[in-house]
Design a protein around this motif. Sequence first.
Motif, short mmCIF file in Angstrom:
data_model
loop_
_atom_site.label_atom_id
_atom_site.label_comp_id
_atom_site.label_asym_id
_atom_site.label_seq_id
_atom_site.Cartn_x
_atom_site.Cartn_y
_atom_site.Cartn_z
N ARG A 151 0.56 -1.22 0.08
CA ARG A 151 0.06 0.32 0.03
C ARG A 151 0.76 1.32 -0.38
O ARG A 151 0.37 2.26 -0.64
CB ARG A 151 -1.14 0.34 1.15
N LEU A 152 2.21 1.23 0.89
CA LEU A 152 3.20 1.82 0.66
C LEU A 152 3.81 2.65 -1.35
O LEU A 152 3.50 4.11 -1.49
CB LEU A 152 3.80 2.30 2.02
N ALA A 153 3.65 1.38 -1.67
CA ALA A 153 4.41 1.35 -2.90
C ALA A 153 3.29 2.44 -3.69
O ALA A 153 3.66 3.23 -4.61
CB ALA A 153 4.92 0.67 -3.14
N LEU A 154 1.95 1.49 -3.49
CA LEU A 154 1.41 2.27 -4.73
C LEU A 154 0.50 2.73 -4.61
O LEU A 154 -0.12 3.59 -5.69
CB LEU A 154 0.62 0.03 -5.04
N GLY A 155 -0.32 3.06 -3.24
CA GLY A 155 -0.86 4.41 -2.81
C GLY A 155 -0.42 5.51 -3.00
O GLY A 155 -1.10 6.63 -3.34
N GLU A 156 0.96 5.94 -3.46
CA GLU A 156 1.59 6.73 -3.16
C GLU A 156 2.15 6.69 -4.52
O GLU A 156 3.04 7.97 -5.77
CB GLU A 156 3.09 7.29 -2.08
N GLN A 157 2.03 5.85 -5.39
CA GLN A 157 2.62 6.06 -6.70
C GLN A 157 3.96 5.45 -7.12
O GLN A 157 4.41 6.63 -8.09
CB GLN A 157 2.06 6.31 -7.59
N ASP A 198 -7.39 -0.16 0.95
CA ASP A 198 -7.26 0.85 1.88
C ASP A 198 -6.46 -0.54 2.29
O ASP A 198 -6.79 -1.97 2.50
CB ASP A 198 -7.89 1.42 3.05
N THR A 199 -4.80 -0.28 3.52
CA THR A 199 -4.40 -1.11 3.99
C THR A 199 -5.06 -2.80 5.13
O THR A 199 -5.24 -3.92 4.67
CB THR A 199 -3.40 -1.09 5.05
N GLY A 200 -6.13 -2.38 5.70
CA GLY A 200 -6.49 -2.57 6.49
C GLY A 200 -8.00 -3.94 5.53
O GLY A 200 -7.86 -4.55 6.36
N THR A 201 -8.58 -2.60 5.19
CA THR A 201 -9.47 -3.56 4.48
C THR A 201 -8.81 -4.65 3.83
O THR A 201 -9.34 -5.85 2.96
CB THR A 201 -10.18 -1.88 3.28
N LEU A 256 -5.40 -12.21 13.12
CA LEU A 256 -4.72 -11.40 13.46
C LEU A 256 -3.80 -10.47 12.91
O LEU A 256 -3.88 -9.62 12.89
CB LEU A 256 -3.69 -11.40 14.27
N VAL A 257 -3.85 -11.00 11.19
CA VAL A 257 -3.06 -9.90 10.38
C VAL A 257 -4.04 -8.89 9.82
O VAL A 257 -3.30 -8.07 10.15
CB VAL A 257 -2.89 -11.27 9.37
N PRO A 258 -5.70 -9.32 9.59
CA PRO A 258 -5.86 -7.70 9.36
C PRO A 258 -5.81 -6.91 10.55
O PRO A 258 -5.98 -5.51 10.08
CB PRO A 258 -7.36 -8.48 9.03
N VAL A 259 -5.94 -7.11 11.42
CA VAL A 259 -6.12 -5.83 12.93
C VAL A 259 -4.48 -5.52 12.29
O VAL A 259 -4.66 -4.44 12.38
CB VAL A 259 -5.70 -7.02 14.37
N ILE A 260 -3.96 -6.00 12.55
CA ILE A 260 -2.18 -5.58 12.97
C ILE A 260 -1.85 -5.01 11.61
O ILE A 260 -1.51 -4.21 11.50
CB ILE A 260 -1.41 -6.51 13.11
N ALA A 261 -2.37 -5.64 10.04
CA ALA A 261 -3.12 -4.52 8.89
C ALA A 261 -3.27 -2.94 9.34
O ALA A 261 -2.58 -2.27 8.45
CB ALA A 261 -3.06 -5.46 8.11
N ALA A 262 -4.22 -3.21 9.77
CA ALA A 262 -4.99 -2.19 9.74
C ALA A 262 -4.15 -0.80 10.58
O ALA A 262 -3.89 0.24 10.27
CB ALA A 262 -6.03 -2.42 10.38
N PHE A 313 1.29 4.10 9.65
CA PHE A 313 3.10 4.19 8.42
C PHE A 313 1.82 5.26 6.76
O PHE A 313 2.48 5.38 6.61
CB PHE A 313 3.26 3.09 7.90
N THR A 314 0.75 4.93 6.90
CA THR A 314 0.02 5.28 5.74
C THR A 314 -1.42 6.69 5.89
O THR A 314 -2.02 6.82 5.11
CB THR A 314 -0.76 4.51 4.54
N ASP A 315 -1.54 7.19 6.70
CA ASP A 315 -1.91 8.23 7.74
C ASP A 315 -3.95 7.93 7.47
O ASP A 315 -4.19 8.90 7.04
CB ASP A 315 -1.20 9.37 7.44
N GLU A 316 -3.56 5.94 7.31
CA GLU A 316 -5.12 5.07 7.15
C GLU A 316 -6.27 5.77 8.72
O GLU A 316 -5.34 6.02 9.42
CB GLU A 316 -5.35 4.45 6.58
N ILE A 317 -7.05 5.91 8.01
CA ILE A 317 -7.87 6.39 9.04
C ILE A 317 -9.11 4.92 9.23
O ILE A 317 -9.75 4.35 7.76
CB ILE A 317 -9.18 7.47 8.66
N ILE A 318 -9.16 4.21 10.51
CA ILE A 318 -10.35 2.68 10.61
C ILE A 318 -11.29 3.58 11.32
O ILE A 318 -11.40 4.48 12.37
CB ILE A 318 -9.76 2.09 11.89
#
Length: 306
Positions: free
Chosen positions: A28-34, A97-100, A249-255, A261-266
């Motif tokens: 997400r960091l790589a592709l979200g910021e192109q 988004d990362t968590g989604t 637990l992975v989706p929780v950690i990813a969210a 790291f990507t300033d996303e909102i849950i």
Amino acid sequence: MSERPVLSTVLFTAFALLAFAGNSVLCRLALGEQSIDAGSFTVIRLLSGILVLSLLWYLMQRRKGAPQDRTGRGSWGAATMLFLYALAFSYAYINLDTGTGALILFGAVQITMILISLFKGHRLLWVEWLGLLLAFSGFVYLLAPVVNTPGLWGFILMTVAGIAWGIYTLMGRESDNPLSDTHYNFFRTLPFVAVMLILILVSGEMNLTSKGIILAILSGAIASGIGYAVWYRALGGLSAVQAAVLQLLVPVIAALGGVLFTDEIISIRLMLASLLVLGGIMLVVTGRYYLLQRQANRAICGNNKP
């Protein structure tokens, strides 16, 4: 089991789960910021994984006293699923988004494994059907606001990635040499990677920056290559039920990683969908065990009555 192996299992498991979540964050960091295009990210990720796993495999073969094991050669079917997962995963994160993305991925993985087991003749108990209903309800709830939007394509692609990873996982469950199988499966993706690279060059869509390349290498070498190898090591100290539940637990950690790291909102919607999906899968994974245990205990108590 002694204290040291227990501690080792805990550490290996923690690292592997962080690596799985790290893949989502790095992508997400790589592709979200192109910083890189999805195709190039996939190519670099797989090539990095191949290099690291080849090194690990070589060190294993050269280990003092290690027998020349001819098992663990992987398969073309597993390699195809691995490449499909990696490709769909990358393109899905353009719009998710990362968590989604992590929730859809690991939800699809678990549901795929459950459904395949069902089609093979495994009969579900009522608690497992209830869990499946809750999990699918969570997916529908999560999908509702993105119908007819770019987010829908991300949902579809990540579902494809989850299905492919679920099949890949099932194909490797009986592996006698997981590291070797994984090494050869990654190595067999080379023809697909070559075709992908040609298509990227011909289309002129290649977009490379130093940041994007570094993120792809980290995803492939550490989060994928080393992460998968460490996970196989951890599985030696975990039951099947424990391994399945821990992956939830992975989706929780990813969210959380997306927030840090990507300033996303849950969002509230993501939280509710997560409860439905993860809670439903938890019922499927653990419900049968506890229900059958309860029935067995009742039978024992009944037989012991005078």
